[in-house]
Design an enzyme around this catalytic site. Sequence first.
Site, PDB file in Angstrom:
ATOM      1  CG  ASP A 129       5.222  23.828  -3.272  1.00 22.87           C
ATOM      2  OD1 ASP A 129       4.889  22.966  -4.161  1.00 22.87           O
ATOM      3  OD2 ASP A 129       5.960  24.786  -3.503  1.00 22.87           O
ATOM      4  CE  LYS A 172      16.894  19.290  -4.882  1.00 19.59           C
ATOM      5  NZ  LYS A 172      17.089  20.128  -6.107  1.00 19.59           N
ATOM      6  CG  HIS A 231      12.714  17.223  -6.975  1.00 19.15           C
ATOM      7  ND1 HIS A 231      11.484  17.739  -6.607  1.00 19.15           N
ATOM      8  CD2 HIS A 231      13.590  17.952  -6.991  1.00 19.15           C
ATOM      9  CE1 HIS A 231      11.887  19.196  -6.495  1.00 19.15           C
ATOM     10  NE2 HIS A 231      13.009  19.367  -6.687  1.00 19.15           N
ATOM     11  NE  ARG A 240      -7.798  18.916 -19.999  1.00 20.21           N
ATOM     12  CZ  ARG A 240      -8.373  19.745 -19.167  1.00 20.21           C
ATOM     13  NH1 ARG A 240      -9.590  19.291 -18.810  1.00 20.21           N
ATOM     14  NH2 ARG A 240      -7.883  20.680 -18.772  1.00 20.21           N
ATOM     15  CG  HIS A 272      10.644  18.984  -1.467  1.00 21.73           C
ATOM     16  ND1 HIS A 272      10.440  17.835  -1.920  1.00 21.73           N
ATOM     17  CD2 HIS A 272      10.284  19.752  -2.322  1.00 21.73           C
ATOM     18  CE1 HIS A 272       9.985  17.864  -3.347  1.00 21.73           C
ATOM     19  NE2 HIS A 272       9.798  19.315  -3.499  1.00 21.73           N
ATOM     20  CE  LYS A 327       5.673  18.609  -3.619  1.00 19.48           C
ATOM     21  NZ  LYS A 327       6.231  19.934  -4.615  1.00 19.48           N
ATOM     22  CE  LYS A 339       7.422  28.697  -4.801  1.00 20.81           C
ATOM     23  NZ  LYS A 339       8.069  27.818  -5.278  1.00 20.81           N
TER      24      LYS A 339
HETATM   25  C1  BG6 Z   1       8.769  21.518  -6.211  1.00 16.85           C
HETATM   26  C2  BG6 Z   1       7.972  22.556  -5.738  1.00 16.85           C
HETATM   27  O1  BG6 Z   1       8.553  20.370  -5.697  1.00 16.85           O
HETATM   28  O2  BG6 Z   1      10.177  21.945  -5.866  1.00 16.85           O
HETATM   29  C3  BG6 Z   1       8.259  23.999  -6.330  1.00 16.85           C
HETATM   30  O3  BG6 Z   1       6.762  22.339  -6.305  1.00 16.85           O
HETATM   31  C4  BG6 Z   1       9.800  24.404  -6.048  1.00 16.85           C
HETATM   32  O4  BG6 Z   1       7.467  25.174  -5.726  1.00 16.85           O
HETATM   33  C5  BG6 Z   1      10.517  23.211  -6.231  1.00 16.85           C
HETATM   34  O5  BG6 Z   1      10.153  25.546  -6.698  1.00 16.85           O
HETATM   35  C6  BG6 Z   1      11.903  23.444  -5.882  1.00 16.85           C
HETATM   36  O6  BG6 Z   1      12.494  22.353  -6.355  1.00 16.85           O
HETATM   37  P1  BG6 Z   1      14.357  22.366  -6.671  1.00 16.85           P
HETATM   38  O7  BG6 Z   1      14.890  21.263  -6.831  1.00 16.85           O
HETATM   39  O8  BG6 Z   1      14.540  23.660  -7.745  1.00 16.85           O
HETATM   40  O9  BG6 Z   1      14.914  23.090  -5.289  1.00 16.85           O
END
Ligand code: BG6
Length: 486
Positions: A232, A179, A175, A51, A237, A145, A336
């Site tokens: 998250d 990996k 993602h 935006r 993941h 996601k 985290k």
């Molecule tokens: C993301 C999450 O999908 O993956 C984040 O939203 C997280 O909170 C991240 O930090 C971690 O990805 P990677 O590739 O750095 O392990």
Amino acid sequence: MTASSQSVEPFDLVIFGGTGDLAVRKLLPALFHRFLDGQIPASSRIVGIAREALNDAGYRALLREALIGICDAAKLDVFLQQVFYRSLDARKDAGWDEFAGFIGAQPDHVRVFYLSTSPELFVDICTRLGHYGLNQGASRVVLEKPIGRDLASANQINDAVGKVFTESQTFRIDHYLGKETVQNLLVLRFGNALFEPLWNAGHIDHVQITVAETLGVGHRGAYYDRAGALRDMVQNHMLQLLCMVAMEPPSSLAPDAVRDEKLKVLHSLKAIDESNVSQLTVRGQYRAGVAEGASVPGYPDELGNNKSNTETFVALKAEIANWRWAGVPFYLRTGKRLPSRVSEIVVTFKPVPHSIFSADAGTLSQNRLVLRLQPDEGVKLWLTIKHPGPGGLRLRHVPLDMSFAEAFGVQQPDAYERLLLDVVRGNPTLFMRRDEVEAAWRWAGPILAAWSASGEAPRPYTAGSWGPSAAVALIERDGRTWNEDQ
Ligand code: BG6
């Protein structure tokens, strides 16, 4: 040296949320790396959408700052000539006509619309893309996601997106599937005769999956506080990693062959609900502490909200109710502000049935296969050997250690580099099918509901520690410990 790359068709890649964290920190650097490798055809265009009232020059300046460390400025400037910007609001008409004309000017290009925005905007954006006919031809949409915040909202999004883009045009990205080590897991399992006969409840004691981060939520608090670690990281993941470990051998690497097998695993997960959530899960929230040598504030202070009940840490014990895995616990933990950034899968085999060694020789440890996703991608297989040299027989537990970087001297591409180009190629193998997302929510939903019904706050843990002590107790109750070979 980088891995060798294959060329792709000319494409236009449009990133909604083009000034956001993901776009600037991950997507654009990934595209720049692919450009440096000569993989981005010269007529391809990358278009950032947000935006903010920026123009092409302003957007390029913003990206220049973010990308300048990667390579010399001259190459960056050439790359940035392929980058454009449009200021659009998904909920307002202004600018959409011009944008549609701009994209329509290259009708033979593959078109990728990457929705790196809040999921609440997915439907508005797709509806507009459909209205302008931008869903026609070789068009694809990428959904970040988490898709929704529960099964009902995920279904709503998938239904609405499905009115504009077919399932084969829809790429739900996770993602972690891009990996290197995750793909290597496929090769390790199905390219070697060694592991598969042992890959079951008869020989495997338990599996641990850890995704630990040192970072806090930083400026992502607005998103994160509505999500929490389960939505998250775990729902997507970590479940995807679990599926790759646990699935049956697919008949081929065809997209649906792999995804069908993952889906069966998701369907076989034992329910965690109000009846067992307190025994099988631990949620935590970080407090002030020391991370990477510096004092850091706690989550409530970082967020500016002392009442937040959002978890920044989850540990849980999952089980898969099928013949291969009955009785084998899968311990998952993520958080985290943990002591180190490490993502790994640890497969621990059962002890030998009988020891022929005397107590003086030392203890026999269980074999472990450790798949390290990051940092230092690689594989370690822990074996027991005899300590070399004369004297009494002494047992040693040592790893066969293969670091991918050392073994191949190849710099691993970021997961997004592979996945973005897979979308351009139209290969959905490493993307989640709609039914997978639904099955994952079907399992995660009752956990969220049970937490909310319990009314309990997440357990506090000090930043820089391995989470609440209850997470240690969760695994120690079963006579096991978290892998400490970090
Ligand atoms: C993301 C999450 O999908 O993956 C984040 O939203 C997280 O909170 C991240 O930090 C971690 O990805 P990677 O590739 O750095 O392990």
